[in-house]
Design a protein around this motif. Sequence first.
Motif, PDB file in Angstrom:
ATOM      1  N   PHE A   5       0.873  -1.238   0.007  1.00  0.00           N
ATOM      2  CA  PHE A   5       0.103  -0.084   0.222  1.00  0.00           C
ATOM      3  C   PHE A   5       0.805   1.201  -0.222  1.00  0.00           C
ATOM      4  CE2 PHE A   5      -1.917  -3.272   2.444  1.00  0.00           C
ATOM      5  CZ  PHE A   5      -3.016  -3.829   1.567  1.00  0.00           C
ATOM      6  N   GLU A   6       2.217   1.254   0.463  1.00  0.00           N
ATOM      7  CA  GLU A   6       3.005   2.317   0.249  1.00  0.00           C
ATOM      8  C   GLU A   6       3.674   2.443  -0.874  1.00  0.00           C
ATOM      9  OE1 GLU A   6       3.778   1.984   5.304  1.00  0.00           O
ATOM     10  OE2 GLU A   6       5.166   0.948   3.779  1.00  0.00           O
ATOM     11  N   ARG A   7       3.426   1.591  -1.855  1.00  0.00           N
ATOM     12  CA  ARG A   7       4.147   1.676  -3.239  1.00  0.00           C
ATOM     13  C   ARG A   7       3.027   2.064  -4.173  1.00  0.00           C
ATOM     14  NH1 ARG A   7       8.928  -1.389  -2.989  1.00  0.00           N
ATOM     15  NH2 ARG A   7       9.110  -2.969  -1.518  1.00  0.00           N
ATOM     16  N   GLY A   8       3.653   2.500  -5.351  1.00  0.00           N
ATOM     17  CA  GLY A   8       2.664   2.887  -6.546  1.00  0.00           C
ATOM     18  C   GLY A   8       2.248   4.338  -6.234  1.00  0.00           C
ATOM     19  N   LYS A   9       1.495   4.720  -7.360  1.00  0.00           N
ATOM     20  CA  LYS A   9       1.035   6.186  -7.247  1.00  0.00           C
ATOM     21  C   LYS A   9      -0.622   5.966  -7.749  1.00  0.00           C
ATOM     22  CE  LYS A   9       4.246   8.888  -6.281  1.00  0.00           C
ATOM     23  NZ  LYS A   9       5.556   9.000  -6.938  1.00  0.00           N
ATOM     24  N   ALA A  10      -1.433   7.206  -7.267  1.00  0.00           N
ATOM     25  CA  ALA A  10      -2.635   6.976  -7.885  1.00  0.00           C
ATOM     26  C   ALA A  10      -2.634   7.027  -9.475  1.00  0.00           C
ATOM     27  CB  ALA A  10      -3.427   8.292  -7.370  1.00  0.00           C
ATOM     28  N   GLY A  11      -3.506   6.159  -9.825  1.00  0.00           N
ATOM     29  CA  GLY A  11      -3.780   6.059 -11.398  1.00  0.00           C
ATOM     30  C   GLY A  11      -2.997   4.864 -12.195  1.00  0.00           C
ATOM     31  N   ARG A  12      -1.920   4.362 -11.276  1.00  0.00           N
ATOM     32  CA  ARG A  12      -1.021   3.286 -11.929  1.00  0.00           C
ATOM     33  C   ARG A  12      -2.081   1.941 -12.063  1.00  0.00           C
ATOM     34  NH1 ARG A  12       4.849   4.110  -9.139  1.00  0.00           N
ATOM     35  NH2 ARG A  12       5.312   6.165  -9.962  1.00  0.00           N
ATOM     36  N   ALA A  13      -1.633   0.996 -13.126  1.00  0.00           N
ATOM     37  CA  ALA A  13      -2.545   0.081 -13.135  1.00  0.00           C
ATOM     38  C   ALA A  13      -1.915  -0.950 -14.193  1.00  0.00           C
ATOM     39  CB  ALA A  13      -4.084   0.432 -13.467  1.00  0.00           C
ATOM     40  N   LEU A  14      -2.348  -2.199 -13.937  1.00  0.00           N
ATOM     41  CA  LEU A  14      -2.042  -3.253 -14.889  1.00  0.00           C
ATOM     42  C   LEU A  14      -2.845  -3.147 -16.021  1.00  0.00           C
ATOM     43  CD1 LEU A  14      -0.505  -4.237 -12.082  1.00  0.00           C
ATOM     44  CD2 LEU A  14      -0.511  -6.211 -13.182  1.00  0.00           C
ATOM     45  N   SER A  15      -2.668  -4.079 -17.332  1.00  0.00           N
ATOM     46  CA  SER A  15      -3.560  -4.148 -18.207  1.00  0.00           C
ATOM     47  C   SER A  15      -4.125  -5.447 -18.333  1.00  0.00           C
ATOM     48  CB  SER A  15      -3.015  -3.751 -19.565  1.00  0.00           C
ATOM     49  OG  SER A  15      -2.094  -2.608 -19.309  1.00  0.00           O
TER      50      SER A  15
ATOM     51  N   THR B 334      -2.310 -15.759  -3.084  1.00  0.00           N
ATOM     52  CA  THR B 334      -3.218 -15.466  -4.612  1.00  0.00           C
ATOM     53  C   THR B 334      -3.914 -14.503  -4.594  1.00  0.00           C
ATOM     54  OG1 THR B 334      -2.657 -17.854  -4.474  1.00  0.00           O
ATOM     55  CG2 THR B 334      -3.920 -16.710  -6.286  1.00  0.00           C
ATOM     56  N   ALA B 335      -4.849 -14.305  -3.490  1.00  0.00           N
ATOM     57  CA  ALA B 335      -6.021 -13.377  -3.564  1.00  0.00           C
ATOM     58  C   ALA B 335      -5.505 -12.114  -3.380  1.00  0.00           C
ATOM     59  CB  ALA B 335      -6.845 -13.824  -2.320  1.00  0.00           C
ATOM     60  N   ALA B 336      -4.576 -11.816  -2.479  1.00  0.00           N
ATOM     61  CA  ALA B 336      -3.886 -10.359  -2.260  1.00  0.00           C
ATOM     62  C   ALA B 336      -2.972 -10.032  -3.758  1.00  0.00           C
ATOM     63  CB  ALA B 336      -2.848 -10.632  -1.298  1.00  0.00           C
ATOM     64  N   VAL B 337      -2.256 -10.955  -4.143  1.00  0.00           N
ATOM     65  CA  VAL B 337      -1.788 -10.418  -5.476  1.00  0.00           C
ATOM     66  C   VAL B 337      -2.755 -10.177  -6.539  1.00  0.00           C
ATOM     67  CG1 VAL B 337      -0.036 -11.270  -7.337  1.00  0.00           C
ATOM     68  CG2 VAL B 337       0.202 -12.222  -4.879  1.00  0.00           C
ATOM     69  N   TYR B 338      -3.729 -11.143  -6.746  1.00  0.00           N
ATOM     70  CA  TYR B 338      -4.876 -10.732  -7.457  1.00  0.00           C
ATOM     71  C   TYR B 338      -5.521  -9.362  -7.348  1.00  0.00           C
ATOM     72  CZ  TYR B 338      -9.304 -11.343 -10.188  1.00  0.00           C
ATOM     73  OH  TYR B 338     -10.532 -11.176 -10.873  1.00  0.00           O
ATOM     74  N   LEU B 339      -5.794  -9.125  -6.106  1.00  0.00           N
ATOM     75  CA  LEU B 339      -6.427  -7.898  -5.823  1.00  0.00           C
ATOM     76  C   LEU B 339      -5.455  -6.385  -6.124  1.00  0.00           C
ATOM     77  CD1 LEU B 339      -8.482  -8.822  -2.631  1.00  0.00           C
ATOM     78  CD2 LEU B 339      -9.527  -8.018  -4.663  1.00  0.00           C
ATOM     79  N   ALA B 340      -4.267  -7.089  -5.754  1.00  0.00           N
ATOM     80  CA  ALA B 340      -3.235  -5.828  -6.183  1.00  0.00           C
ATOM     81  C   ALA B 340      -3.110  -5.541  -7.590  1.00  0.00           C
ATOM     82  CB  ALA B 340      -2.026  -6.217  -5.493  1.00  0.00           C
ATOM     83  N   ALA B 341      -3.177  -6.663  -8.276  1.00  0.00           N
ATOM     84  CA  ALA B 341      -2.896  -6.622  -9.886  1.00  0.00           C
ATOM     85  C   ALA B 341      -4.228  -5.689 -10.541  1.00  0.00           C
ATOM     86  CB  ALA B 341      -2.875  -8.051 -10.507  1.00  0.00           C
ATOM     87  N   LEU B 342      -5.453  -6.189  -9.817  1.00  0.00           N
ATOM     88  CA  LEU B 342      -6.451  -5.389 -10.347  1.00  0.00           C
ATOM     89  C   LEU B 342      -6.636  -4.048  -9.853  1.00  0.00           C
ATOM     90  CD1 LEU B 342      -7.171  -8.218 -11.648  1.00  0.00           C
ATOM     91  CD2 LEU B 342      -9.655  -7.528 -11.022  1.00  0.00           C
ATOM     92  N   GLY B 343      -6.111  -3.717  -8.562  1.00  0.00           N
ATOM     93  CA  GLY B 343      -6.611  -2.442  -8.141  1.00  0.00           C
ATOM     94  C   GLY B 343      -7.956  -2.091  -7.905  1.00  0.00           C
ATOM     95  N   THR B 344      -8.034  -0.998  -7.377  1.00  0.00           N
ATOM     96  CA  THR B 344      -9.456  -0.372  -7.027  1.00  0.00           C
ATOM     97  C   THR B 344     -10.376  -0.631  -8.357  1.00  0.00           C
ATOM     98  OG1 THR B 344      -8.853   0.715  -5.315  1.00  0.00           O
ATOM     99  CG2 THR B 344     -10.906   1.342  -5.845  1.00  0.00           C
ATOM    100  N   LYS B 345      -9.868   0.167  -9.298  1.00  0.00           N
ATOM    101  CA  LYS B 345     -10.805   0.627 -10.542  1.00  0.00           C
ATOM    102  C   LYS B 345     -10.961  -0.968 -11.049  1.00  0.00           C
ATOM    103  CE  LYS B 345     -11.255   2.863 -14.932  1.00  0.00           C
ATOM    104  NZ  LYS B 345     -11.356   1.599 -15.647  1.00  0.00           N
ATOM    105  N   GLY B 346      -9.885  -1.938 -11.205  1.00  0.00           N
ATOM    106  CA  GLY B 346      -9.674  -3.130 -11.887  1.00  0.00           C
ATOM    107  C   GLY B 346     -10.961  -3.986 -11.139  1.00  0.00           C
ATOM    108  N   LEU B 347     -11.147  -3.975 -10.071  1.00  0.00           N
ATOM    109  CA  LEU B 347     -11.995  -4.909  -9.462  1.00  0.00           C
ATOM    110  C   LEU B 347     -13.458  -4.574  -9.596  1.00  0.00           C
ATOM    111  CD1 LEU B 347     -12.429  -7.271  -7.047  1.00  0.00           C
ATOM    112  CD2 LEU B 347     -12.770  -5.339  -5.621  1.00  0.00           C
ATOM    113  N   SER B 348     -13.734  -3.068  -9.654  1.00  0.00           N
ATOM    114  CA  SER B 348     -14.825  -2.496  -9.923  1.00  0.00           C
ATOM    115  C   SER B 348     -15.293  -2.912 -11.430  1.00  0.00           C
ATOM    116  CB  SER B 348     -14.936  -1.059  -9.660  1.00  0.00           C
ATOM    117  OG  SER B 348     -15.633  -0.575 -10.831  1.00  0.00           O
ATOM    118  N   ASP B 349     -14.251  -2.597 -12.374  1.00  0.00           N
ATOM    119  CA  ASP B 349     -14.482  -3.218 -13.659  1.00  0.00           C
ATOM    120  C   ASP B 349     -14.661  -4.578 -14.035  1.00  0.00           C
ATOM    121  OD1 ASP B 349     -13.618  -0.763 -14.460  1.00  0.00           O
ATOM    122  OD2 ASP B 349     -11.541  -1.226 -15.172  1.00  0.00           O
TER     123      ASP B 349
END
Lengths: 477, 439
Positions: A5-15, B334-349
């Motif tokens: 949670f202390e890494r990254g920046k708002a708006g960063r994301a995977l595809s 696994t779930a934590a990496v998945y949630l981090a990979a999706l992020g807030t917007k990804g999960l909502s998407d």
Amino acid sequence: MKLIFERGKAGRALSILPPLDVPECLPDVPGRKTVPHLPEVSENELSRHYTELAKQTYGVNDGFYPLGSCTMKYNPKVNEEAAALPGFAQIHPLQPEHTVQGALEALHTVEQELCEITGMDAMTFQPAAGAHGEFTGLLTIKAYLKSRGEEHRKKIIVPDSAHGTNPASAVMAGFTIVNIPSGADGCVDLESLRNAVGEDTAGLMLTNPNTLGLFDRNILEITRIVHEAGGLCYYDGANLNAVMGLARPGDMGFDVIHLNLHKTFSTPHGGGGPGSGPVGCKAFLREFLPGIRVNCKDGVFHMEHPERTLGSVKAFYGNFLVVVKALTYVLMLGREGIPEASSNAVLNANYMMRKLEDLYDMPYPDACMHEFVMSLERQKHENGVTAMDVAKSLQDYGIHPPTMYFPLIVHEALMVEPTETESKETLDAAIQAFREIFAHAAENPAEAAASPKTTPIGRPDEVQAARKPVLRYSWPD
Amino acid sequence: MGSYVISTKQEQQELLKEAGFASFEDLFAHQIPPEVRCGELNLPEGLSELEALEQMQELAGRNRVFRSIFRGAGAYDHYIPAIVKSVTSKEEFVTAYTPYQAEISQGVLQSIFEYQTMICELTGMDVSNASVYDGATAAAEGVAMCRDRRRTRILVSACVKPETLKVIRTYCFGNDLALEIVPEKDGRTDQEALQEMLGADTACFYAEEPNYYGIVEEYQTLGELAHRAGAKYVLGCNPIALGLLATPAEYGADVAVGEGQPLGLPLAFGGPYLGFMAATKDMMRKLPGRIVGETTDHEGRRAFVLTLQAREQHIRREKASSNICSNQALCAMTAAVYLAALGTKGLSDAAVLCTSKAHYLQKELEGIGYPLRYEAPFFHEFVTRTPVAASRVLSALEERGILGGLPLGEKEILWCTTEKNTKRQMDEVVEVLKEVAKA
């Protein structure tokens, strides 16, 4: 180290996800009011974060792991490859039977092989871990007693050397506990057992060899006493790695057992799971087992529910992929390899014990099975050096500490289980480390108490953790 | 024969000698009484790695991997990002034991702390444990947390997943708790019946969001009814749905549980999956299983440890809050990496994708004679009636390599869509079903 949670920046994301290819349509129900805080990171940051965490994690792959009662043997890589096959990993648990014949055959085969190794007649793979297996086994006993109108049998006898899960599982299954003291030889005290059994006895829970690494020579007499009183005998399979191909719980008089596939059958522990705790039983208990049983008729495999099943202890059929790994292991070892594994597990433990007994007190000094227990009680009185100090010092030698302060009947206990997959060089290096630690600690107890020195953190403040629990990250406002 | 024993036969002899034994037989004779020694095991001869893997491939090959899946009912076919598999196959994570030794286990401990945080964020609850075996056992443990001396009766909605209900029933058989089923009405919990059944001896009421039929019920009302009777409210929830839907905390739940499999775990014929559990602060010390907490070491460095262990079996033995020892740690990671990979917007998407596709498929099916069974809002699963036998519909799909929905009797099917189901796949299903209905 930084939290994710202390890494990254708002708006960063995977595809990861594609755009919507149908009209957006959401149900007309209350939406969540709070937006969940989840990490906003790139894939690179995410990957490096976990690589950092991996560097601060010690697995069997990193080195010697003589954690008593946990059987930290090498986890063969082919197991992982078998479990990752799409034909196992990508099938739905509710697919039609004719589309999962291979999975059903896998369950059927592993049941037969593990029954042969343990002397049982039937086995369920539904329980997800050892303690879950204990709970299941005890429910099997409960269902059996109920079917006979013997609900008054409420008491489970547990020796004081038992794993903590035994009494906890028995209580979850609605039983009450009768603790019996061990005899001077560390084994079940027959007189205490005879006094404990009676018309209210549901059963006895025992591991053999016990948690001191001792094979109870009176085992046939023990199971006879319980049976004559009308109780059943439950075998805690945590220590099965000591006896495969040498002695079978079924032949010792046990009626129901659990196995820890993540100990004895080489499936990895995953930092605390997923494990697998199949429960085996004698034929008269088969109809009470939970979940499904796989039968084979004319070369076709079918799922059936046992007639008087106690229900389900988990959704579907258990930790299936873990069972696949165990099957791969059993296929590879086979008739000769299974006893070879146990024989060498016992040999390695005896070798280490002999090489340490001149320095460390061995409360039960005869030969051991797959593990042995040392006591630092004398050192604690003489110079304040504790089992904890020795354990923590081992970390500075790149060795995982043994199990500490268990079993409870030995003060300042260290329980060492080397397993069969370690070389003489590794054992010798560990023996050397134990000996050096002993000598240094005697000279300079304060230094031992300050160990470890070379690990990412020193000894953590556990009192603070429990008094003021911080169980989640909180974002700065 | 395959073997992972390192010592050669000669080395074994040396070790035996140094340990004071003439032979293996001598070693065992010291310990195992002859009357319980067993003879040679009746097992096949051991195999080389190549042979064993071939045999496993042969078994795996006799399972059908469907190219598209429209079946859920407790196990969901979501896309698993590549990073998830890469992280969770790291050997340090795979081969470590439960992190008893904090100094050399900070990686696993921190990953669980991060997981706990994410589960709290997802559910809105105050505290999470480190995982239990699966969603069904999480529900069973969740209801057991609510018992007290006076309250020993458990109410469960008839609309929860059958697998979950079976497990709750079995745990109640163990715990000697009375279990009663609150009947269904139009695919939802019968609220009037619930009100009548609640009493001074009710420990809790358990419902699912969405329920077995995919329906999103009136969870606010259900919770208020339970609380008015002094009972606790346990809500089982789908974690992907929580990307969009109101949280258990917002609905007033005391305990939130769920099946974490949708968060990056494969279907795997039913396991290993992940049970998540979270609760209000008041119920923290009743949570079963491992919990990781933050503290410091003697130099003031941030450190993580297993904590609140006074609840646990290795300390409390028969007085423990649960017997859990091993849980599903790697699945939690696994779930934590998945949630981090999706992020807030990804999960909502992901949630929007799942539910929009379900609504698309439902409308298309409605149009060709497969009407919705229950008029109620749904998330990504829904039940249709079928104009012909469900088995015929599903066989026709199977021939095309499609796993259709789950038959509920002969005239109804429970469908499920995820982000993996494209419009093209859904149109294909509609095409096949149209043909079946005509024939």
